[in-house]
Write a protein that holds these residues in place. Structure first.
Motif, PDB file in Angstrom:
ATOM      1  N   GLN A 144     -12.716   0.257 -37.682  1.00 13.91           N
ATOM      2  CA  GLN A 144     -13.572  -0.020 -36.920  1.00 13.91           C
ATOM      3  C   GLN A 144     -14.274  -1.561 -37.514  1.00 13.91           C
ATOM      4  OE1 GLN A 144     -16.271   1.520 -40.335  1.00 13.91           O
ATOM      5  NE2 GLN A 144     -18.383   2.036 -39.508  1.00 13.91           N
ATOM      6  N   GLU A 145     -14.348  -1.643 -36.729  1.00 17.91           N
ATOM      7  CA  GLU A 145     -15.275  -2.742 -37.243  1.00 17.91           C
ATOM      8  C   GLU A 145     -16.902  -3.200 -36.156  1.00 17.91           C
ATOM      9  OE1 GLU A 145     -12.972  -7.046 -35.423  1.00 17.91           O
ATOM     10  OE2 GLU A 145     -15.068  -6.857 -34.386  1.00 17.91           O
ATOM     11  N   ALA A 146     -18.061  -3.798 -37.834  1.00 22.04           N
ATOM     12  CA  ALA A 146     -18.924  -4.051 -37.247  1.00 22.04           C
ATOM     13  C   ALA A 146     -18.748  -5.395 -37.440  1.00 22.04           C
ATOM     14  CB  ALA A 146     -19.369  -3.962 -38.259  1.00 22.04           C
ATOM     15  N   GLN A 147     -19.558  -5.829 -35.607  1.00 18.51           N
ATOM     16  CA  GLN A 147     -20.323  -7.789 -35.645  1.00 18.51           C
ATOM     17  C   GLN A 147     -21.688  -7.781 -36.636  1.00 18.51           C
ATOM     18  OE1 GLN A 147     -19.635  -9.383 -31.901  1.00 18.51           O
ATOM     19  NE2 GLN A 147     -17.124  -8.685 -32.334  1.00 18.51           N
ATOM     20  N   ILE A 148     -22.139  -8.271 -37.414  1.00 14.40           N
ATOM     21  CA  ILE A 148     -23.357  -8.446 -37.932  1.00 14.40           C
ATOM     22  C   ILE A 148     -24.027  -9.755 -37.892  1.00 14.40           C
ATOM     23  CG2 ILE A 148     -24.616  -7.636 -40.101  1.00 14.40           C
ATOM     24  CD1 ILE A 148     -22.754  -5.810 -40.800  1.00 14.40           C
ATOM     25  N   THR A 149     -25.158  -9.751 -36.914  1.00 16.82           N
ATOM     26  CA  THR A 149     -26.035 -11.047 -37.083  1.00 16.82           C
ATOM     27  C   THR A 149     -27.379 -10.937 -36.944  1.00 16.82           C
ATOM     28  OG1 THR A 149     -24.390 -11.434 -35.218  1.00 16.82           O
ATOM     29  CG2 THR A 149     -26.046 -13.190 -35.669  1.00 16.82           C
ATOM     30  N   ALA A 150     -27.752 -11.986 -38.187  1.00 17.80           N
ATOM     31  CA  ALA A 150     -29.332 -11.855 -38.857  1.00 17.80           C
ATOM     32  C   ALA A 150     -29.920 -13.046 -37.870  1.00 17.80           C
ATOM     33  CB  ALA A 150     -29.735 -12.176 -40.014  1.00 17.80           C
ATOM     34  N   PHE A 151     -30.992 -13.100 -37.014  1.00 16.95           N
ATOM     35  CA  PHE A 151     -31.923 -14.225 -36.662  1.00 16.95           C
ATOM     36  C   PHE A 151     -32.892 -14.229 -37.590  1.00 16.95           C
ATOM     37  CE2 PHE A 151     -29.187 -11.627 -33.232  1.00 16.95           C
ATOM     38  CZ  PHE A 151     -28.820 -12.134 -32.797  1.00 16.95           C
ATOM     39  N   GLY A 152     -33.058 -15.782 -37.346  1.00 18.12           N
ATOM     40  CA  GLY A 152     -34.054 -16.483 -38.246  1.00 18.12           C
ATOM     41  C   GLY A 152     -34.221 -17.945 -38.426  1.00 18.12           C
ATOM     42  N   SER A 153     -35.261 -18.320 -38.625  1.00 18.99           N
ATOM     43  CA  SER A 153     -35.332 -19.884 -39.269  1.00 18.99           C
ATOM     44  C   SER A 153     -34.690 -20.264 -40.119  1.00 18.99           C
ATOM     45  CB  SER A 153     -36.699 -19.971 -39.025  1.00 18.99           C
ATOM     46  OG  SER A 153     -37.330 -20.497 -37.854  1.00 18.99           O
ATOM     47  N   PHE A 154     -34.050 -19.439 -41.789  1.00 15.67           N
ATOM     48  CA  PHE A 154     -33.842 -19.772 -42.567  1.00 15.67           C
ATOM     49  C   PHE A 154     -32.481 -19.320 -42.497  1.00 15.67           C
ATOM     50  CE2 PHE A 154     -38.263 -19.883 -42.930  1.00 15.67           C
ATOM     51  CZ  PHE A 154     -38.651 -21.495 -43.300  1.00 15.67           C
ATOM     52  N   LYS A 155     -31.960 -20.485 -42.553  1.00 13.60           N
ATOM     53  CA  LYS A 155     -30.069 -20.205 -42.919  1.00 13.60           C
ATOM     54  C   LYS A 155     -29.664 -19.229 -44.076  1.00 13.60           C
ATOM     55  CE  LYS A 155     -25.597 -21.123 -42.286  1.00 13.60           C
ATOM     56  NZ  LYS A 155     -24.966 -22.954 -41.792  1.00 13.60           N
ATOM     57  N   ARG A 156     -30.308 -19.464 -45.080  1.00 11.98           N
ATOM     58  CA  ARG A 156     -29.753 -19.498 -46.539  1.00 11.98           C
ATOM     59  C   ARG A 156     -30.745 -17.494 -46.130  1.00 11.98           C
ATOM     60  NH1 ARG A 156     -31.496 -21.650 -52.206  1.00 11.98           N
ATOM     61  NH2 ARG A 156     -31.383 -19.846 -53.439  1.00 11.98           N
ATOM     62  N   LEU A 157     -31.482 -17.475 -45.535  1.00  8.01           N
ATOM     63  CA  LEU A 157     -31.374 -16.079 -45.829  1.00  8.01           C
ATOM     64  C   LEU A 157     -31.135 -15.432 -44.471  1.00  8.01           C
ATOM     65  CD1 LEU A 157     -34.346 -14.002 -46.386  1.00  8.01           C
ATOM     66  CD2 LEU A 157     -35.884 -14.778 -44.412  1.00  8.01           C
ATOM     67  N   CYS A 158     -30.571 -15.074 -43.289  1.00 14.37           N
ATOM     68  CA  CYS A 158     -30.041 -14.705 -42.818  1.00 14.37           C
ATOM     69  C   CYS A 158     -28.609 -14.490 -42.808  1.00 14.37           C
ATOM     70  CB  CYS A 158     -30.155 -15.653 -41.435  1.00 14.37           C
ATOM     71  SG  CYS A 158     -30.833 -15.943 -40.539  1.00 14.37           S
ATOM     72  N   ASN A 159     -27.974 -15.142 -44.530  1.00 13.21           N
ATOM     73  CA  ASN A 159     -27.022 -14.879 -44.824  1.00 13.21           C
ATOM     74  C   ASN A 159     -27.019 -13.697 -45.811  1.00 13.21           C
ATOM     75  OD1 ASN A 159     -25.353 -17.282 -43.603  1.00 13.21           O
ATOM     76  ND2 ASN A 159     -25.566 -18.345 -45.212  1.00 13.21           N
ATOM     77  N   LYS A 160     -28.456 -13.955 -46.762  1.00 12.48           N
ATOM     78  CA  LYS A 160     -28.955 -12.978 -48.011  1.00 12.48           C
ATOM     79  C   LYS A 160     -28.803 -11.400 -46.493  1.00 12.48           C
ATOM     80  CE  LYS A 160     -31.322 -11.681 -51.271  1.00 12.48           C
ATOM     81  NZ  LYS A 160     -32.826 -12.206 -52.566  1.00 12.48           N
ATOM     82  N   ILE A 161     -29.514 -11.409 -45.501  1.00 19.40           N
ATOM     83  CA  ILE A 161     -29.438 -10.818 -44.935  1.00 19.40           C
ATOM     84  C   ILE A 161     -28.208  -9.739 -44.345  1.00 19.40           C
ATOM     85  CG2 ILE A 161     -30.611  -9.687 -42.867  1.00 19.40           C
ATOM     86  CD1 ILE A 161     -33.173 -11.233 -42.987  1.00 19.40           C
ATOM     87  N   GLU A 162     -27.548 -10.953 -43.694  1.00 19.75           N
ATOM     88  CA  GLU A 162     -26.053 -10.146 -43.470  1.00 19.75           C
ATOM     89  C   GLU A 162     -25.275  -9.511 -44.368  1.00 19.75           C
ATOM     90  OE1 GLU A 162     -25.706 -13.722 -39.359  1.00 19.75           O
ATOM     91  OE2 GLU A 162     -24.799 -13.656 -41.602  1.00 19.75           O
TER      92      GLU A 162
END
Length: 199
Positions: A127-145
């Protein structure tokens, strides 16, 4: 982008695992999957590849901070496309989230194939999952990922346990040497696939 991956060996033949896959939901461990609807199913007469498209309806707790930031709801939808290749003896499932995919995109690939060290009695699950969050704030994207990877980890362990329980129940009906195509064709005729809906 963050990646979640895992490998597991199921102590069942590929025929048993491939057939049990269609009865995976509902199960007592994966309660977040509340419905599975078959959208399309066809068998290629030349290759004997069974292709299936399904819609999975899921409901799971989303952190309040995430709902506050991006909105959304607890019910989400996932599109799954699978291929059963009888010649190569592989079952490949590819899925992508349809809900909120402009904010969080998850592309998952799962493969079942006979264990090369014990092909008659064991099946390798990758199993492999590629998870990408989109947004203006990189820190928030990292937290969501990071939250998504943690959620995948939790659901993956529950999913394995749930599938083991399903395999225990259905192995008596799938015997060694039985044709996967015959099993699946027969179940399509019986309407089993179309009734595979969690409640």
């Amino acid at each position: 982008m963050k990646i979640f991956s895992q490998q597991h060996i199921f102590g069942y033949s590929w025929e048993q695992v491939s057939s049990a896959n269609w009865k995976k939901y509902p199960n007592e461990m994966s309660t977040h999957v509340i419905a599975v609807d078959v959208l399309r199913r066809e068998i290629d007469p030349e290759t004997n590849i069974l292709k299936t498209e399904r819609l999975l309806t899921c409901k799971q707790a989303v952190p309040r901070w995430l709902l506050t930031l991006v909105g959304g709801q607890e019910v989400s939808y996932v599109r799954e496309v699978s291929e059963v290749d009888l010649k190569k003896r592989t079952l490949v499932l590819r899925s992508v989230n349809l809900t909120m995919n402009n904010l969080l995109f998850v592309y998952e690939t799962v493969m079942y194939k006979p264990d090369p060290t014990n092909p008659t009695f064991a099946t390798v699950f990758n199993q492999e999952a590629q998870i990408t969050a989109f947004g203006s704030f990189k820190r928030l994207c990292n937290k969501i990922e990071e939250w998504s990877v943690d959620r995948f980890q939790s659901n993956a362990s529950l999913g394995r346990a749930g599938f083991e329980s399903v395999l225990n129940k259905v192995t008596n009906t799938v015997h060694e040497g039985e044709s996967v195509l015959e099993i699946m064709t027969e179940r399509v005729k019986e309407g089993v696939f179309l009734k595979n809906k969690a409640v």
